[in-house]
Write an enzyme that holds these catalytic residues in place. Structure first.
Site, PDB file in Angstrom:
ATOM      1  N   GLN A  13       0.827  -1.218   0.000  1.00  0.00           N
ATOM      2  CA  GLN A  13       0.000   0.000   0.000  1.00  0.00           C
ATOM      3  C   GLN A  13       0.860   1.268   0.000  1.00  0.00           C
ATOM      4  OE1 GLN A  13      -2.064   1.004   3.603  1.00  0.00           O
ATOM      5  NE2 GLN A  13      -3.582   2.276   2.578  1.00  0.00           N
ATOM      6  N   ASP A  35      10.298  -6.442  -4.258  1.00  0.00           N
ATOM      7  CA  ASP A  35       9.373  -7.134  -3.365  1.00  0.00           C
ATOM      8  C   ASP A  35       9.683  -8.617  -3.432  1.00  0.00           C
ATOM      9  OD1 ASP A  35       6.982  -7.808  -1.778  1.00  0.00           O
ATOM     10  OD2 ASP A  35       6.326  -5.783  -2.311  1.00  0.00           O
ATOM     11  N   ASP A  53      14.243 -10.686  -1.145  1.00  0.00           N
ATOM     12  CA  ASP A  53      13.674 -11.260   0.075  1.00  0.00           C
ATOM     13  C   ASP A  53      14.238 -10.479   1.263  1.00  0.00           C
ATOM     14  OD1 ASP A  53      12.931 -12.685   2.278  1.00  0.00           O
ATOM     15  OD2 ASP A  53      13.744 -14.620   1.593  1.00  0.00           O
ATOM     16  N   TYR A 143       2.670  -7.263  16.252  1.00  0.00           N
ATOM     17  CA  TYR A 143       3.088  -6.169  15.369  1.00  0.00           C
ATOM     18  C   TYR A 143       3.606  -4.983  16.175  1.00  0.00           C
ATOM     19  CZ  TYR A 143       2.392  -2.323  12.000  1.00  0.00           C
ATOM     20  OH  TYR A 143       2.539  -1.216  11.200  1.00  0.00           O
TER      21      TYR A 143
HETATM   22  N1  SER Z   1      -2.278   0.368   9.849  1.00  0.00           N
HETATM   23  C1  SER Z   1      -1.603  -0.535  10.732  1.00  0.00           C
HETATM   24  C2  SER Z   1      -2.462  -1.656  11.140  1.00  0.00           C
HETATM   25  O1  SER Z   1      -3.660  -1.468  11.185  1.00  0.00           O
HETATM   26  C3  SER Z   1      -1.150   0.189  11.944  1.00  0.00           C
HETATM   27  O2  SER Z   1       0.098   0.719  11.715  1.00  0.00           O
HETATM   28  O3  SER Z   1      -1.970  -2.696  11.452  1.00  0.00           O
END
Ligand code: SER
Length: 320
Positions: A13, A35, A53, A143
């Protein structure tokens, strides 16, 4: 001598739009897109493209040598929602790719790095309104943990090895060219597509879930601004808070209804609700505004006008 740029994760994105913008500025031949696979044909066919990679040091190194790369934008990552499904994969991808790029800079194969962090570095114990740069950070998603740890490592590499790494804590990014994937803020993109194609949307976040968001054009401007800023103006070498607007699914639906009167939104929160609830509602980004003159251009109304305009064109039946 013009510096050569490598974008890792150029099919994604943000990576895709960054590629287009950087090519506009530096010329097609000076910006190499890469990519792990050919997932975005528009990017693959738009200029020099390499399979790289991000988890393999030599894969990046070979590309750096081949094209005499000076600057890397590391845009490959597994986002919050997918990361909860594959915690170890998220950890491995997000951390090993960062170390690979930081170590290339430490070894002086490249001289500048951009690495994105996120509002996901914050957690349920962080103050939610106008969240400040330096505050409690106890992220509860994999994350978010990778972003928090990554920020510490960026600062460490800057302090100990002089690596010129620059970073922004992106809010949710809304755009119309390339779909996001695997994020909690993705609803704010899907809703516009569904508004145009179906006239209705079922939100996976509840109506009053307020999150910090930003239109893509602003995100790209900020990224280029921080990379162009003189090094001595950057007082933050972990990652900068960055903000433009905050809204809820209900707010965005109301704005869409100004264009598409019959648009219907329904709510069916899933596991992503818990992730969203752990993040701030709004962000104080005064360091970015002071250090490198950050200023956003798009609010919810302006962004909605642009999204609807562009997506109507995109979905318009081809004229014969
Ligand atoms: N846009 C991301 C997510 O929703 C947050 O940084 O994981």
């Amino acid at each position: 001598m013009s510096s050569k740029i490598l974008i890792i994760g150029a099919c994604g994105q943000i990576g895709s739009e960054l590629t287009y913008k950087l090519r506009e500025i530096h010329g097609n031949d000076n910006v190499i897109a890469s990519d792990i696979s050919y997932t975005n044909l528009e990017i693959v066919n738009s200029g020099i493209f390499e399979i790289v990679d991000a988890q393999d040091y030599s894969s990046i190194h070979i590309c750096v040598e081949k094209h005499k790369i000076d600057t890397i934008y590391l845009m490959a990552a597994m986002l919050s929602a997918t990361g909860e499904k594959y915690p170890m994969k998220a950890w491995d991808l997000n951390m090993s790719s960062l170390f690979n790029v930081l170590n290339l800079a430490k070894a002086k194969f490249i001289s500048k790095v951009f690495w994105p962090s996120s509002i996901a570095v914050f957690g349920p114990t962080t103050p939610k309104e106008q969240t400040s740069q330096h505050t409690i950070m106890e992220p509860t998603t994999v994350y978010g943990i990778t972003k928090q740890v990554g920020e510490r490592w960026c600062e460490y590499y800057f302090d100990k090895y002089g690596v010129d790494v620059r970073s922004i804590r992106y809010p949710g990014i809304v755009s119309w060219k390339t779909m996001p994937g695997g994020g909690t803020t993705d609803y704010a993109v899907e809703i516009y597509h569904k508004a145009i194609t179906d006239g209705k949307y079922e939100s996976f976040l509840s109506e009053d879930t307020e999150l910090p968001m930003m239109f893509m054009d602003d995100a790209i401007t900020a990224t280029i601004q921080i990379m162009d800023a003189p090094a001595n103006q950057l007082s933050i070498r972990s990652s900068y808070n960055l903000a433009a607007m905050s809204f809820t699914p209900k707010d965005i639906a109301g704005e869409i209804q100004k264009h598409i009167r019959d648009f219907i939104i329904t709510y069916n929160p899933d596991f992503r609700q818990q992730i969203a609830d752990s993040w701030p509602k709004s962000i104080d980004d005064s360091y970015a505004r002071k250090d490198w003159n950050w200023n956003h251009q798009f609010d919810l109304e302006k962004m909605t006008n642009e999204m609807i305009l562009q997506l109507k064109k995109k979905y318009a039946p081809a004229e014969n």
